[in-house]
Design a protein around this motif. Structure first.
Motif, PDB file in Angstrom:
ATOM      1  N   SER A  12       0.701  -1.329  -0.062  1.00 67.42           N
ATOM      2  CA  SER A  12       0.170   0.065   0.004  1.00 67.42           C
ATOM      3  C   SER A  12       0.851   1.350  -0.112  1.00 67.42           C
ATOM      4  CB  SER A  12      -0.985   0.102   1.220  1.00 67.42           C
ATOM      5  OG  SER A  12      -0.182  -0.157   2.308  1.00 67.42           O
ATOM      6  N   ASN A  13       2.077   1.101  -0.313  1.00 69.63           N
ATOM      7  CA  ASN A  13       3.043   2.334  -0.063  1.00 69.63           C
ATOM      8  C   ASN A  13       2.858   2.985  -1.486  1.00 69.63           C
ATOM      9  OD1 ASN A  13       5.082   4.055   0.604  1.00 69.63           O
ATOM     10  ND2 ASN A  13       6.853   2.694   0.232  1.00 69.63           N
ATOM     11  N   ARG A  14       2.608   4.467  -1.498  1.00 68.57           N
ATOM     12  CA  ARG A  14       2.540   4.984  -2.725  1.00 68.57           C
ATOM     13  C   ARG A  14       3.254   6.251  -2.623  1.00 68.57           C
ATOM     14  NH1 ARG A  14      -0.435   4.028  -6.925  1.00 68.57           N
ATOM     15  NH2 ARG A  14      -0.787   6.182  -7.239  1.00 68.57           N
ATOM     16  N   GLU A  15       4.443   6.710  -3.091  1.00 71.67           N
ATOM     17  CA  GLU A  15       5.313   7.619  -2.922  1.00 71.67           C
ATOM     18  C   GLU A  15       5.388   8.698  -4.015  1.00 71.67           C
ATOM     19  OE1 GLU A  15       9.203   6.157  -2.100  1.00 71.67           O
ATOM     20  OE2 GLU A  15       8.546   4.959  -0.551  1.00 71.67           O
ATOM     21  N   LEU A  16       5.355   9.929  -3.657  1.00 70.78           N
ATOM     22  CA  LEU A  16       5.421  11.105  -4.773  1.00 70.78           C
ATOM     23  C   LEU A  16       6.784  10.771  -5.320  1.00 70.78           C
ATOM     24  CD1 LEU A  16       3.759  13.203  -6.472  1.00 70.78           C
ATOM     25  CD2 LEU A  16       4.834  14.765  -4.765  1.00 70.78           C
ATOM     26  N   GLU A  17       7.081  10.630  -6.611  1.00 72.22           N
ATOM     27  CA  GLU A  17       8.196  10.906  -7.521  1.00 72.22           C
ATOM     28  C   GLU A  17       8.095  11.980  -8.399  1.00 72.22           C
ATOM     29  OE1 GLU A  17       8.063   6.893  -9.429  1.00 72.22           O
ATOM     30  OE2 GLU A  17       8.392   5.710  -7.515  1.00 72.22           O
ATOM     31  N   SER A  18       9.321  12.501  -8.543  1.00 71.02           N
ATOM     32  CA  SER A  18       9.352  13.655  -9.606  1.00 71.02           C
ATOM     33  C   SER A  18      10.790  13.268 -10.242  1.00 71.02           C
ATOM     34  CB  SER A  18       9.369  14.772  -8.904  1.00 71.02           C
ATOM     35  OG  SER A  18      10.131  15.132  -7.952  1.00 71.02           O
ATOM     36  N   HIS A  19      10.698  13.804 -11.539  1.00 75.29           N
ATOM     37  CA  HIS A  19      12.130  13.846 -12.125  1.00 75.29           C
ATOM     38  C   HIS A  19      11.925  15.019 -13.181  1.00 75.29           C
ATOM     39  CE1 HIS A  19      10.248  10.943 -14.699  1.00 75.29           C
ATOM     40  NE2 HIS A  19      10.840  11.335 -15.575  1.00 75.29           N
ATOM     41  N   ALA A  20      13.208  15.488 -13.557  1.00 72.77           N
ATOM     42  CA  ALA A  20      13.103  16.888 -14.596  1.00 72.77           C
ATOM     43  C   ALA A  20      13.611  16.428 -15.675  1.00 72.77           C
ATOM     44  CB  ALA A  20      13.559  18.090 -13.998  1.00 72.77           C
ATOM     45  N   VAL A  21      13.375  16.767 -16.884  1.00 73.20           N
ATOM     46  CA  VAL A  21      14.000  16.645 -18.143  1.00 73.20           C
ATOM     47  C   VAL A  21      14.015  17.918 -18.949  1.00 73.20           C
ATOM     48  CG1 VAL A  21      13.541  14.057 -18.421  1.00 73.20           C
ATOM     49  CG2 VAL A  21      12.040  15.888 -19.587  1.00 73.20           C
ATOM     50  N   PRO A  22      15.283  18.311 -19.502  1.00 75.79           N
ATOM     51  CA  PRO A  22      15.079  19.387 -20.708  1.00 75.79           C
ATOM     52  C   PRO A  22      14.018  19.306 -21.597  1.00 75.79           C
ATOM     53  CG  PRO A  22      17.186  18.322 -20.708  1.00 75.79           C
ATOM     54  CD  PRO A  22      16.357  17.558 -19.900  1.00 75.79           C
ATOM     55  N   HIS A  23      13.481  20.595 -22.237  1.00 77.95           N
ATOM     56  CA  HIS A  23      12.454  20.496 -23.021  1.00 77.95           C
ATOM     57  C   HIS A  23      12.599  21.855 -23.927  1.00 77.95           C
ATOM     58  CE1 HIS A  23       8.216  20.061 -24.169  1.00 77.95           C
ATOM     59  NE2 HIS A  23       7.913  21.650 -24.113  1.00 77.95           N
ATOM     60  N   ALA A  24      12.180  21.608 -25.107  1.00 78.32           N
ATOM     61  CA  ALA A  24      12.054  22.800 -26.183  1.00 78.32           C
ATOM     62  C   ALA A  24      11.069  22.817 -26.933  1.00 78.32           C
ATOM     63  CB  ALA A  24      13.400  22.686 -26.871  1.00 78.32           C
ATOM     64  N   THR A  25      10.802  23.949 -27.396  1.00 76.32           N
ATOM     65  CA  THR A  25       9.379  23.688 -28.582  1.00 76.32           C
ATOM     66  C   THR A  25       9.846  24.971 -29.622  1.00 76.32           C
ATOM     67  OG1 THR A  25       8.313  25.757 -27.309  1.00 76.32           O
ATOM     68  CG2 THR A  25       7.828  23.372 -26.696  1.00 76.32           C
ATOM     69  N   ILE A  26       9.333  24.691 -30.630  1.00 73.92           N
ATOM     70  CA  ILE A  26       9.280  25.775 -31.799  1.00 73.92           C
ATOM     71  C   ILE A  26       8.028  25.583 -32.378  1.00 73.92           C
ATOM     72  CG2 ILE A  26      10.360  24.109 -33.450  1.00 73.92           C
ATOM     73  CD1 ILE A  26      11.970  26.595 -34.387  1.00 73.92           C
ATOM     74  N   GLY A  27       7.448  26.935 -32.970  1.00 75.44           N
ATOM     75  CA  GLY A  27       6.135  26.935 -33.712  1.00 75.44           C
ATOM     76  C   GLY A  27       6.203  27.959 -34.683  1.00 75.44           C
ATOM     77  N   VAL A  28       4.795  27.953 -35.246  1.00 75.44           N
ATOM     78  CA  VAL A  28       4.565  29.152 -35.894  1.00 75.44           C
ATOM     79  C   VAL A  28       2.789  29.325 -35.798  1.00 75.44           C
ATOM     80  CG1 VAL A  28       4.028  27.739 -38.057  1.00 75.44           C
ATOM     81  CG2 VAL A  28       4.482  30.226 -38.339  1.00 75.44           C
ATOM     82  N   GLU A  29       2.358  30.472 -35.840  1.00 72.65           N
ATOM     83  CA  GLU A  29       0.886  30.891 -35.570  1.00 72.65           C
ATOM     84  C   GLU A  29       0.542  31.824 -36.735  1.00 72.65           C
ATOM     85  OE1 GLU A  29       0.885  34.122 -32.282  1.00 72.65           O
ATOM     86  OE2 GLU A  29       1.027  31.875 -31.496  1.00 72.65           O
ATOM     87  N   ALA A  30      -0.616  31.751 -37.423  1.00 75.63           N
ATOM     88  CA  ALA A  30      -1.255  32.782 -38.340  1.00 75.63           C
ATOM     89  C   ALA A  30      -2.593  32.913 -37.922  1.00 75.63           C
ATOM     90  CB  ALA A  30      -1.120  31.799 -39.735  1.00 75.63           C
ATOM     91  N   ARG A  31      -2.775  34.202 -37.920  1.00 77.95           N
ATOM     92  CA  ARG A  31      -4.300  34.787 -37.652  1.00 77.95           C
ATOM     93  C   ARG A  31      -5.184  34.479 -38.661  1.00 77.95           C
ATOM     94  NH1 ARG A  31      -5.803  37.908 -33.764  1.00 77.95           N
ATOM     95  NH2 ARG A  31      -3.740  38.457 -33.207  1.00 77.95           N
ATOM     96  N   PHE A  32      -6.329  34.029 -38.525  1.00 78.42           N
ATOM     97  CA  PHE A  32      -7.403  33.759 -39.524  1.00 78.42           C
ATOM     98  C   PHE A  32      -8.677  34.573 -38.996  1.00 78.42           C
ATOM     99  CE2 PHE A  32      -8.238  30.318 -36.550  1.00 78.42           C
ATOM    100  CZ  PHE A  32      -9.652  30.468 -36.307  1.00 78.42           C
ATOM    101  N   TRP A  33      -8.753  35.236 -37.815  1.00 78.40           N
ATOM    102  CA  TRP A  33      -9.865  36.047 -37.351  1.00 78.40           C
ATOM    103  C   TRP A  33      -9.265  36.852 -36.253  1.00 78.40           C
ATOM    104  CZ3 TRP A  33     -13.312  33.614 -33.277  1.00 78.40           C
ATOM    105  CH2 TRP A  33     -14.212  34.524 -33.025  1.00 78.40           C
ATOM    106  N   ARG A  34     -10.062  37.766 -36.128  1.00 79.91           N
ATOM    107  CA  ARG A  34      -9.463  38.506 -34.922  1.00 79.91           C
ATOM    108  C   ARG A  34      -9.383  37.972 -33.344  1.00 79.91           C
ATOM    109  NH1 ARG A  34     -13.232  43.279 -32.037  1.00 79.91           N
ATOM    110  NH2 ARG A  34     -11.901  44.155 -30.503  1.00 79.91           N
ATOM    111  N   HIS A  35     -10.003  36.941 -33.291  1.00 81.18           N
ATOM    112  CA  HIS A  35      -9.775  36.134 -31.879  1.00 81.18           C
ATOM    113  C   HIS A  35      -9.584  34.766 -32.376  1.00 81.18           C
ATOM    114  CE1 HIS A  35     -11.494  39.310 -29.452  1.00 81.18           C
ATOM    115  NE2 HIS A  35     -12.557  39.453 -30.410  1.00 81.18           N
TER     116      HIS A  35
END
Length: 149
Positions: free
Chosen positions: A66-89
């Motif tokens: 019944s032992n449940r421990e909170l585990e965490s780990h970190a990894v590097p992350h990168a994003t790249i993207g493009v956006e184009a408006r088709f309407w005011r909102h």
């Protein structure tokens, strides 16, 4: 700082981001860290406790404790993207991401979608493809909400 929940995992993604371009078309990129948070089960086997991902009911013929421990780990992350408006909102967006590190499989993906936004609020709706360690391809529904102040 962003919170995420995907494929049964959740965590935080602190990152620095930058945007280039104008109101109609813009490019964006970010670099940071993904901090995964999970509760792991500890299983008792003949050799002692073993961490397990919970994909099966029993491990090594022994029942989970019944032992449940909170585990965490970190990894590097990168994003790249493009956006184009088709309407005011509304904007179409296409974003690619990659993360991974030592002792962690590489996770990457591409997400096309639509972003609806107001003065300080935005909502993204998309459907992307994710690969884990160049083997698993998952369709990934994306629903993001953000608030800027």
């Amino acid at each position: 700082l962003a919170y995420f929940h995907v494929v049964g995992m959740h965590g935080l993604r602190p990152a620095l981001s930058m945007k280039w371009g104008g109101d109609k078309v813009a490019f964006h990129a970010s670099v940071g860290t993904m901090i995964f948070l999970a509760k792991g089960d500890t299983y008792e086997t003949c050799g002692g406790p073993v961490a397990h991902d919970g994909s099966s009911e029993y491990y090594g013929g022994c029942a989970p404790s019944s032992n449940r421990e909170l585990e965490s780990h970190a990894v590097p992350h990168a994003t790249i993207g493009v956006e184009a408006r088709f309407w005011r909102h509304g904007k179409f967006f296409l974003e690619g991401f990659v993360s991974g590190g030592k002792d962690t499989p590489t996770v990457g993906g591409v997400v096309p979608g639509v972003r609806f936004h107001g003065r300080g609020f935005a909502a993204d709706i998309g459907l992307g493809v994710m690969t884990i360690a160049d083997e698993i391809v998952l369709p990934l529904p994306v629903l993001n909400f953000s608030y800027r102040w």
